[in-house]
Write a protein that holds these residues in place. Structure first.
Motif, PDB file in Angstrom:
ATOM      1  N   GLY A 136      -6.775  11.302  -2.591  1.00 26.22           N
ATOM      2  CA  GLY A 136      -7.679  10.411  -3.884  1.00 26.22           C
ATOM      3  C   GLY A 136      -7.289  10.909  -5.242  1.00 26.22           C
ATOM      4  N   GLY A 137      -7.932  10.555  -6.126  1.00 30.20           N
ATOM      5  CA  GLY A 137      -7.583  10.900  -7.532  1.00 30.20           C
ATOM      6  C   GLY A 137      -6.536  10.195  -8.306  1.00 30.20           C
ATOM      7  N   LYS A 138      -6.287   8.668  -7.847  1.00 29.75           N
ATOM      8  CA  LYS A 138      -5.286   7.872  -8.014  1.00 29.75           C
ATOM      9  C   LYS A 138      -5.432   6.359  -7.986  1.00 29.75           C
ATOM     10  CE  LYS A 138      -3.672   8.278  -3.177  1.00 29.75           C
ATOM     11  NZ  LYS A 138      -2.508   9.166  -2.491  1.00 29.75           N
ATOM     12  N   SER A 139      -4.523   5.780  -8.742  1.00 29.34           N
ATOM     13  CA  SER A 139      -4.644   4.271  -8.753  1.00 29.34           C
ATOM     14  C   SER A 139      -3.662   3.569  -7.630  1.00 29.34           C
ATOM     15  CB  SER A 139      -4.355   3.765 -10.148  1.00 29.34           C
ATOM     16  OG  SER A 139      -5.091   4.491 -11.055  1.00 29.34           O
ATOM     17  N   LEU A 140      -4.257   2.568  -6.743  1.00 28.67           N
ATOM     18  CA  LEU A 140      -3.241   2.019  -5.956  1.00 28.67           C
ATOM     19  C   LEU A 140      -3.343   0.580  -6.165  1.00 28.67           C
ATOM     20  CD1 LEU A 140      -4.767   3.891  -2.788  1.00 28.67           C
ATOM     21  CD2 LEU A 140      -2.499   4.483  -4.049  1.00 28.67           C
ATOM     22  N   THR A 141      -2.170   0.058  -5.858  1.00 31.40           N
ATOM     23  CA  THR A 141      -2.030  -1.583  -6.181  1.00 31.40           C
ATOM     24  C   THR A 141      -2.468  -2.302  -4.755  1.00 31.40           C
ATOM     25  OG1 THR A 141      -0.014  -0.976  -7.145  1.00 31.40           O
ATOM     26  CG2 THR A 141      -0.440  -3.245  -6.392  1.00 31.40           C
ATOM     27  N   ILE A 142      -3.179  -3.262  -4.938  1.00 30.00           N
ATOM     28  CA  ILE A 142      -3.756  -4.025  -3.702  1.00 30.00           C
ATOM     29  C   ILE A 142      -3.324  -5.287  -3.600  1.00 30.00           C
ATOM     30  CG2 ILE A 142      -6.095  -2.503  -4.077  1.00 30.00           C
ATOM     31  CD1 ILE A 142      -7.350  -5.145  -5.159  1.00 30.00           C
ATOM     32  N   ASP A 143      -3.617  -6.001  -2.521  1.00 27.57           N
ATOM     33  CA  ASP A 143      -3.303  -7.358  -2.460  1.00 27.57           C
ATOM     34  C   ASP A 143      -4.251  -8.274  -3.249  1.00 27.57           C
ATOM     35  OD1 ASP A 143      -2.899 -10.094  -1.555  1.00 27.57           O
ATOM     36  OD2 ASP A 143      -2.510  -9.481   0.479  1.00 27.57           O
ATOM     37  N   TYR A 144      -3.962  -9.017  -4.479  1.00 30.30           N
ATOM     38  CA  TYR A 144      -4.715  -9.927  -5.172  1.00 30.30           C
ATOM     39  C   TYR A 144      -5.752 -10.536  -4.381  1.00 30.30           C
ATOM     40  CZ  TYR A 144      -1.913 -14.137  -4.796  1.00 30.30           C
ATOM     41  OH  TYR A 144      -1.206 -14.979  -3.912  1.00 30.30           O
ATOM     42  N   ARG A 145      -5.421 -11.012  -3.248  1.00 33.90           N
ATOM     43  CA  ARG A 145      -6.270 -11.912  -2.529  1.00 33.90           C
ATOM     44  C   ARG A 145      -7.514 -11.295  -1.887  1.00 33.90           C
ATOM     45  NH1 ARG A 145      -0.908 -14.163   0.576  1.00 33.90           N
ATOM     46  NH2 ARG A 145      -0.493 -11.716   0.669  1.00 33.90           N
ATOM     47  N   ALA A 146      -7.452  -9.834  -1.935  1.00 33.81           N
ATOM     48  CA  ALA A 146      -8.641  -9.031  -1.533  1.00 33.81           C
ATOM     49  C   ALA A 146      -9.880  -9.299  -2.450  1.00 33.81           C
ATOM     50  CB  ALA A 146      -8.413  -7.789  -1.401  1.00 33.81           C
ATOM     51  N   ILE A 147      -9.579 -10.032  -3.792  1.00 35.70           N
ATOM     52  CA  ILE A 147     -10.797 -10.313  -4.707  1.00 35.70           C
ATOM     53  C   ILE A 147     -10.984 -11.573  -4.535  1.00 35.70           C
ATOM     54  CG2 ILE A 147     -11.119 -10.302  -7.130  1.00 35.70           C
ATOM     55  CD1 ILE A 147      -8.849  -8.471  -7.534  1.00 35.70           C
ATOM     56  N   LYS A 148     -12.255 -11.878  -4.043  1.00 41.46           N
ATOM     57  CA  LYS A 148     -12.686 -13.268  -3.668  1.00 41.46           C
ATOM     58  C   LYS A 148     -13.725 -13.662  -4.874  1.00 41.46           C
ATOM     59  CE  LYS A 148     -11.443 -14.560  -0.502  1.00 41.46           C
ATOM     60  NZ  LYS A 148      -9.968 -14.791  -0.096  1.00 41.46           N
ATOM     61  N   GLY A 149     -13.975 -12.957  -5.922  1.00 37.25           N
ATOM     62  CA  GLY A 149     -14.967 -13.548  -6.973  1.00 37.25           C
ATOM     63  C   GLY A 149     -15.793 -12.418  -7.296  1.00 37.25           C
ATOM     64  N   PHE A 150     -16.631 -12.779  -8.544  1.00 35.77           N
ATOM     65  CA  PHE A 150     -17.417 -12.045  -9.187  1.00 35.77           C
ATOM     66  C   PHE A 150     -18.859 -12.393  -9.151  1.00 35.77           C
ATOM     67  CE2 PHE A 150     -13.212 -11.155 -11.081  1.00 35.77           C
ATOM     68  CZ  PHE A 150     -13.236  -9.902 -11.064  1.00 35.77           C
ATOM     69  N   VAL A 151     -19.838 -11.229  -9.098  1.00 31.05           N
ATOM     70  CA  VAL A 151     -21.186 -11.770  -9.450  1.00 31.05           C
ATOM     71  C   VAL A 151     -21.520 -10.835 -10.659  1.00 31.05           C
ATOM     72  CG1 VAL A 151     -23.421 -11.471  -8.467  1.00 31.05           C
ATOM     73  CG2 VAL A 151     -21.654 -11.696  -6.918  1.00 31.05           C
ATOM     74  N   PHE A 152     -22.153 -11.595 -11.715  1.00 31.60           N
ATOM     75  CA  PHE A 152     -22.505 -11.165 -13.010  1.00 31.60           C
ATOM     76  C   PHE A 152     -23.883 -10.720 -12.912  1.00 31.60           C
ATOM     77  CE2 PHE A 152     -19.119 -14.382 -13.582  1.00 31.60           C
ATOM     78  CZ  PHE A 152     -18.039 -13.308 -14.070  1.00 31.60           C
ATOM     79  N   GLY A 153     -24.307  -9.585 -13.494  1.00 33.51           N
ATOM     80  CA  GLY A 153     -25.562  -9.225 -13.639  1.00 33.51           C
ATOM     81  C   GLY A 153     -26.641 -10.250 -14.442  1.00 33.51           C
ATOM     82  N   LEU A 157      11.088 -16.736  11.663  1.00 36.75           N
ATOM     83  CA  LEU A 157      10.870 -15.505  11.607  1.00 36.75           C
ATOM     84  C   LEU A 157      11.583 -14.886  10.200  1.00 36.75           C
ATOM     85  CD1 LEU A 157       9.371 -12.832  12.215  1.00 36.75           C
ATOM     86  CD2 LEU A 157      11.360 -12.451  13.873  1.00 36.75           C
ATOM     87  N   ILE A 158      10.940 -14.457   9.017  1.00 37.32           N
ATOM     88  CA  ILE A 158      11.517 -14.202   7.980  1.00 37.32           C
ATOM     89  C   ILE A 158      11.144 -12.723   7.837  1.00 37.32           C
ATOM     90  CG2 ILE A 158      11.309 -14.509   5.609  1.00 37.32           C
ATOM     91  CD1 ILE A 158      10.517 -17.337   6.117  1.00 37.32           C
ATOM     92  N   TRP A 159      12.210 -11.933   7.475  1.00 39.97           N
ATOM     93  CA  TRP A 159      12.238 -10.443   7.005  1.00 39.97           C
ATOM     94  C   TRP A 159      12.341 -10.128   5.676  1.00 39.97           C
ATOM     95  CZ3 TRP A 159      10.829  -7.213  10.844  1.00 39.97           C
ATOM     96  CH2 TRP A 159      10.996  -7.517  12.040  1.00 39.97           C
ATOM     97  N   ALA A 160      11.397  -9.630   5.018  1.00 37.61           N
ATOM     98  CA  ALA A 160      11.442  -9.163   3.542  1.00 37.61           C
ATOM     99  C   ALA A 160      11.288  -7.645   3.374  1.00 37.61           C
ATOM    100  CB  ALA A 160      10.288  -9.949   2.807  1.00 37.61           C
ATOM    101  N   LYS A 161      12.038  -7.195   2.142  1.00 40.63           N
ATOM    102  CA  LYS A 161      11.924  -5.726   1.716  1.00 40.63           C
ATOM    103  C   LYS A 161      10.616  -5.593   0.736  1.00 40.63           C
ATOM    104  CE  LYS A 161      16.971  -6.149   1.080  1.00 40.63           C
ATOM    105  NZ  LYS A 161      17.994  -6.202   0.422  1.00 40.63           N
ATOM    106  N   VAL A 162      10.020  -4.572   0.968  1.00 41.05           N
ATOM    107  CA  VAL A 162       8.714  -4.198   0.530  1.00 41.05           C
ATOM    108  C   VAL A 162       8.972  -2.925  -0.244  1.00 41.05           C
ATOM    109  CG1 VAL A 162       6.379  -3.698   0.993  1.00 41.05           C
ATOM    110  CG2 VAL A 162       7.617  -5.351   2.329  1.00 41.05           C
ATOM    111  N   ASP A 163       8.213  -2.895  -1.589  1.00 36.65           N
ATOM    112  CA  ASP A 163       8.208  -1.606  -2.270  1.00 36.65           C
ATOM    113  C   ASP A 163       6.866  -1.681  -2.886  1.00 36.65           C
ATOM    114  OD1 ASP A 163       8.361   0.172  -4.402  1.00 36.65           O
ATOM    115  OD2 ASP A 163      10.490  -0.187  -4.718  1.00 36.65           O
ATOM    116  N   GLN A 164       5.766  -0.679  -2.424  1.00 36.57           N
ATOM    117  CA  GLN A 164       4.523  -0.643  -3.190  1.00 36.57           C
ATOM    118  C   GLN A 164       4.239   0.425  -3.726  1.00 36.57           C
ATOM    119  OE1 GLN A 164       1.416  -1.429  -0.414  1.00 36.57           O
ATOM    120  NE2 GLN A 164      -0.063  -1.525  -1.783  1.00 36.57           N
ATOM    121  N   ASP A 165       4.038   0.509  -5.033  1.00 37.41           N
ATOM    122  CA  ASP A 165       3.650   1.856  -5.616  1.00 37.41           C
ATOM    123  C   ASP A 165       4.712   2.704  -5.574  1.00 37.41           C
ATOM    124  OD1 ASP A 165       1.332   0.766  -6.646  1.00 37.41           O
ATOM    125  OD2 ASP A 165       0.224   1.519  -4.869  1.00 37.41           O
ATOM    126  N   GLY A 166       6.226   2.312  -5.596  1.00 32.11           N
ATOM    127  CA  GLY A 166       7.334   3.294  -5.706  1.00 32.11           C
ATOM    128  C   GLY A 166       7.499   3.558  -4.321  1.00 32.11           C
TER     129      GLY A 166
END
Length: 343
Positions: free
Chosen positions: A187-204, A314-323
């Motif tokens: 832990g103790g670090k920032s990680l990149t996520i798939d933006y589609r994991a964010i579905k929305g917001f609830v405001f107080g 079937l498509i093959w793609a190269k992946v680079d996440q957080d270096g």
């Protein structure tokens, strides 16, 4: 599963003097989350266990003549607890959105917000990453410390047995959190996520309108859901009121779009006796869709087969996440009744 991350409203500062609201919401807009270590969490009893049974078991086995093996087991436990658990990362989510204590404690007295996450998509963000293991655990709440015994270390292929005991238990005083955890080796670090994991917001219910507008504008073009907490008349109950997106005509959000040469890919496929040229419009449509996937750096090649029930791409793609360059990722489509269907 849908779960929620409560965050502070405007006005609170971090140790560096930065506004926590702006810091967090701008980090999230870059599809990034911060994963704290166990030691950074607000509960001083995190990872606290009753291991007296464990010690009694070791002493018993030692009397039976297994001294060397017992020393190895004890060293493994100490290494696991002190060297791994304390440094592990915990990303905490709640399965409830209408608990007034959560809004009071973690969302600046109802002036903050909660992020709506799809935990399945969020968890897939970390497949094959450089972060080691990532495990999902529902927290158990009890009046007593969890008992740790030797059986927790025997199951080599199921780390969650030990993790669920060490970082999956809290006092009943925290039961209102209804917590679901993503547990990382570090832990103790920032990680990149798939933006589609964010579905929305609830405001107080106390969040200012200009701050709501700030969030909607920052996340425009993502087709997110927005809600605001309102108080039900003559009760203590919190309700969700749906809000309209104030920027419905914004350009579609696309954090990544890799370049590729369709002519070279088709040429390579024909050279390999492929049949992709026969389905070129579908191949091009699939390529266009895949090119916008997060974490991709390029499209390597594709294969089309038409000897089954439906033509298959079937498509093959190269992946680079957080270096970290991951193994190639595949994307599959079928052509069904003249339409491209992703599998």
């Amino acid at each position: 599963m849908i779960a929620y991350k409560y965050r502070s409203g405007r006005g609170q500062k971090d140790a560096q003097g930065n506004d926590i609201f702006e810091r967090d919401i701008n980090m999230l807009a870059k599809d990034t989350i911060y994963v704290p270590t166990v030691a950074q969490l607000n509960d001083p009893t995190e990872a606290l266990v009753d291991d007296r049974i464990f010690e009694m078991q070791l002493e018993l086995f030692k009397k039976l003549g297994a001294k060397d093996s017992i020393n190895m087991v004890r060293e493994r436990y100490i290494e696991f607890y002190e060297g791994i658990i304390r440094d592990s990362g915990i990303y905490s989510l709640s399965k409830k959105i209408d608990n007034e204590l959560m809004w009071a404690y973690y969302a600046s007295g109802h002036s903050g917000y909660a992020i709506i996450f799809d935990t399945d998509v969020l968890a897939r963000s970390f497949e094959n990453g450089k972060w080691g293991g990532m495990y999902e655990i529902d927290v158990n709440y009890s009046k007593k410390l969890p008992k740790f015994d030797i059986s927790r270390l025997r199951r080599e292929n199921d780390v969650t047995v030990a993790l669920s005991c060490l970082v999956g238990n809290k006092s009943e005083a925290w039961e209102h959190e209804n917590e679901h955890r993503l547990v990382f080796d570090k832990g103790g670090k920032s990680l990149t996520i798939d933006y589609r994991a964010i579905k929305g917001f609830v405001f107080g219910c106390r969040m200012k309108d200009e701050d709501i507008d700030y969030v909607m504008k920052l996340f425009s073009g993502r087709d997110l859901d927005y809600y605001k907490i309102v108080l039900k008349d003559n009760t203590y109950k919190l309700l969700l009121q749906e809000l309209k997106d104030r920027y419905p005509d914004a350009d579609k959000y696309c954090p990544n779009k890799v370049e590729y040469d369709i002519e070279k890919l088709i040429e390579w496929d024909r050279y390999s006796d492929g049949v992709g040229y026969k389905y070129r419009p579908f191949v091009e449509a699939a390529m266009s869709e895949v090119s916008k996937e997060p974490f991709l750096t390029g499209i390597s090649h594709f294969v089309v087969t038409d000897d089954g029930k439906y033509p298959h791409i079937l498509i093959w793609a190269k992946v680079d996440q957080d270096g970290y360059v991951r193994p190639m990722k595949s994307f599959e489509y079928d052509i069904i009744n003249g339409k491209l269907v992703r599998k």
